[in-house]
Design an enzyme around this catalytic site. Structure first.
Site, mmCIF file in Angstrom:
data_model
loop_
_atom_site.group_PDB
_atom_site.id
_atom_site.type_symbol
_atom_site.label_atom_id
_atom_site.label_comp_id
_atom_site.label_asym_id
_atom_site.label_seq_id
_atom_site.Cartn_x
_atom_site.Cartn_y
_atom_site.Cartn_z
ATOM 1 N N VAL A 57 0.852 -1.195 0.000
ATOM 2 C CA VAL A 57 0.000 0.000 0.000
ATOM 3 C C VAL A 57 0.882 1.237 0.000
ATOM 4 C CG1 VAL A 57 -1.691 1.340 1.328
ATOM 5 C CG2 VAL A 57 -1.911 -1.151 1.207
ATOM 6 N N ALA A 102 4.369 4.012 3.166
ATOM 7 C CA ALA A 102 3.938 2.764 2.523
ATOM 8 C C ALA A 102 4.072 1.621 3.522
ATOM 9 C CB ALA A 102 4.808 2.466 1.309
ATOM 10 N N LYS A 103 3.570 0.490 3.176
ATOM 11 C CA LYS A 103 3.800 -0.739 3.935
ATOM 12 C C LYS A 103 3.467 -1.909 3.039
ATOM 13 C CE LYS A 103 5.119 -1.692 8.172
ATOM 14 N NZ LYS A 103 6.011 -0.881 9.023
ATOM 15 N N GLY A 104 4.057 -3.053 3.349
ATOM 16 C CA GLY A 104 3.734 -4.239 2.580
ATOM 17 C C GLY A 104 3.748 -5.446 3.483
#
Ligand code: NAD
Length: 413
Positions: A57, A102-104
């Site tokens: 994201v 962001a992050k994943g």
């Protein structure tokens, strides 16, 4: 909308309200920019195929490339990844570094995979999201259950696709592979600096204080060790197996040695056992939750006796607990400020990779200190100006910074 994201938005709504933020700009800040779900097929060692769900994201990229870790955990969901991506946006803005958030993650229990399976999983996930990442687009990093070795595989996968070596595509790499000196210690060092700065303005000098630290992993162990070196008495430590207590102070170096030898702090000679719940309720000057989210909730907030809480973990205190703590006069230094040391040195790592010139550890630590101390001053200034908590001050500062940039850039149409 998921529950975690919904709860997290409450703090954002409150801060935007208090800032009287332009409603049109706020409509943008309340939404993630891009949310991607990918299927990650992996050939297992026995020849069978398993398919995992992967996420990335980009919450907001107004300030610069998106930045945020990759988490491997069975409970990873889009809701969690989205929330963590939003927190990264505010954290980078508080630290005033030129990144978005962001992050994943992948919904997987990495402990059930062999090392080769883990490598194949990582490489296929990166191949699936390859168009979303890059030094000018989105720069991942380690998070729960990912580490420098995994970052090395990411550099290689991305570099093979690009047909050239690109180390600046991720941070948190091994030092010999374009990593930065001081990165491993950066979050804990930042936490120590925030205890020290809080001590100055709230009249509880670090060198005369007692401290309890929950979680003795990367963040907790470095924070405890550096806090003790400042002269504080670290009276309690814990990990997933339980806690230890000594009212006269624990020898943190001995605790580090104990963990290296046995994998846990519990049972350290010269200490008495306590539970993680008891640790949180100790009568200490500083409490540093540095393990997991949702540790201080409406169930135990009225029992907390610490004078100041400095959040090492992401999201250790719920919104409901915030209010109870505030009503009881307990000061809280929020995660998006107090654990920003990690992303700050990740930023330094990215800068060093792009320059192709690497700094001495003393330079890294000096620049980290400057950014953390300035961020503390900015948040404190905001909280004073509006007569609000440090949490609210941090959110207001971050949201204002991202809103100002968004407004200045305008809407591309
Ligand atoms: P880690 O895995 O190195 O350490 C976690 C520690 O918490 C371990 O000691 C573990 O035993 C303990 N723990 C796990 N479950 C527990 C439980 N139920 N009760 C008590 N202790 C428990 O992780 P870390 O990198 O130190 O991260 C800790 C927190 O800090 C996370 O919330 C993470 O998102 C946040 N954080 C980490 C960084 C970083 O640079 N590592 C940066 C910002 C925020």
């Amino acid at each position: 909308m998921g529950k975690l994201f919904e709860d997290a938005l409450k703090r954002v709504d409150a801060a935007a309200d208090r800032l009287n933020l332009d409603e049109n700009i706020y409509k943008i800040l309340r939404k993630p920019k891009k949310q991607v779900i990918v299927s990650v097929p992996v050939e297992m060692d026995d020849g069978s195929i398993k398919v995992f769900d992967g996420y990335r994201v980009h919450y907001n990229v107004a300030m610069g490339p998106a930045k945020g870790g990759i988490r491997f955990h069975p409970n990873v969901t889009l809701d969690e990844v989205k929330t963590l991506a939003m927190w990264m946006t505010w954290k980078c803005a508080v630290a005033n570094i030129p990144y978005g958030g962001a992050k994943g993650g992948i919904a997987v229990d990495p402990k059930k995979l062999s090392k080769k399976e883990l490598e194949r999983l990582t490489r296929r996930y990166i191949a699936e999201i390859i168009d979303l990442i890059g030094p000018d687009i989105d720069v991942p990093a380690p998070d729960v259950n990912t580490n420098p070795e995994i970052m090395g595989w990411i550099v290689d996968t991305y570099s093979m696709h690009m047909r050239r070596t690109v180390t600046s595509v991720v941070t948190g790499k091994p030092v010999f592979l374009g990593g930065s000196l001081g990165r491993k210690e950066a979050t804990g060092r930042g936490v120590m600096l925030m205890v020290r700065e809080a001590g100055k303005v709230f009249g509880l000098p670090i060198e005369k204080s007692t401290v309890a630290v929950q979680g003795f992993g990367n963040v907790g162990s470095i924070a405890a060790s550096l806090i003790a070196r400042q002269g504080a008495k670290v009276v309690a430590l814990s990990d997933v197996n339980g806690g230890i207590y000594n009212k006269n102070g624990i020898d943190v170096d001995a605790a580090l040695k104990k963990v290296a030898e046995t994998g846990t702090v519990t049972g350290l000679a010269g200490t008495q056992p306590i539970t993680n719940e008891e640790l949180l309720e100790l009568n200490v000057d500083y409490l540093v939750p540095a393990a997991l989210e949702n540790q201080i909730t409406e169930k135990n907030a009225d029992k907390i006796q610490a004078k100041i809480i400095v959040e090492g973990a992401n999201g250790p205190t719920t919104t409901k607990a915030d209010k109870i703590l505030h009503d009881r006069g307990i000061i809280l230094i929020p995660d998006i400020l107090s654990n920003a040391g990690g992303v700050t040195v990740s930023y330094f790592e990215w800068v060093q990779d792009r320059e192709g010139y690497f700094w001495k550890e003393s330079v890294v630590n000096e620049r980290l200190e400057e950014i953390m101390v300035n961020a503390f001053k900015d948040v404190y200034g905001m909280s004073k100006k509006y007569n609000e908590t440090m949490r609210m001050g941090a959110y207001m500062l971050a949201i204002k910074r991202v809103a100002d940039v968004t407004k200045a850039r305008g809407i591309y149409a």
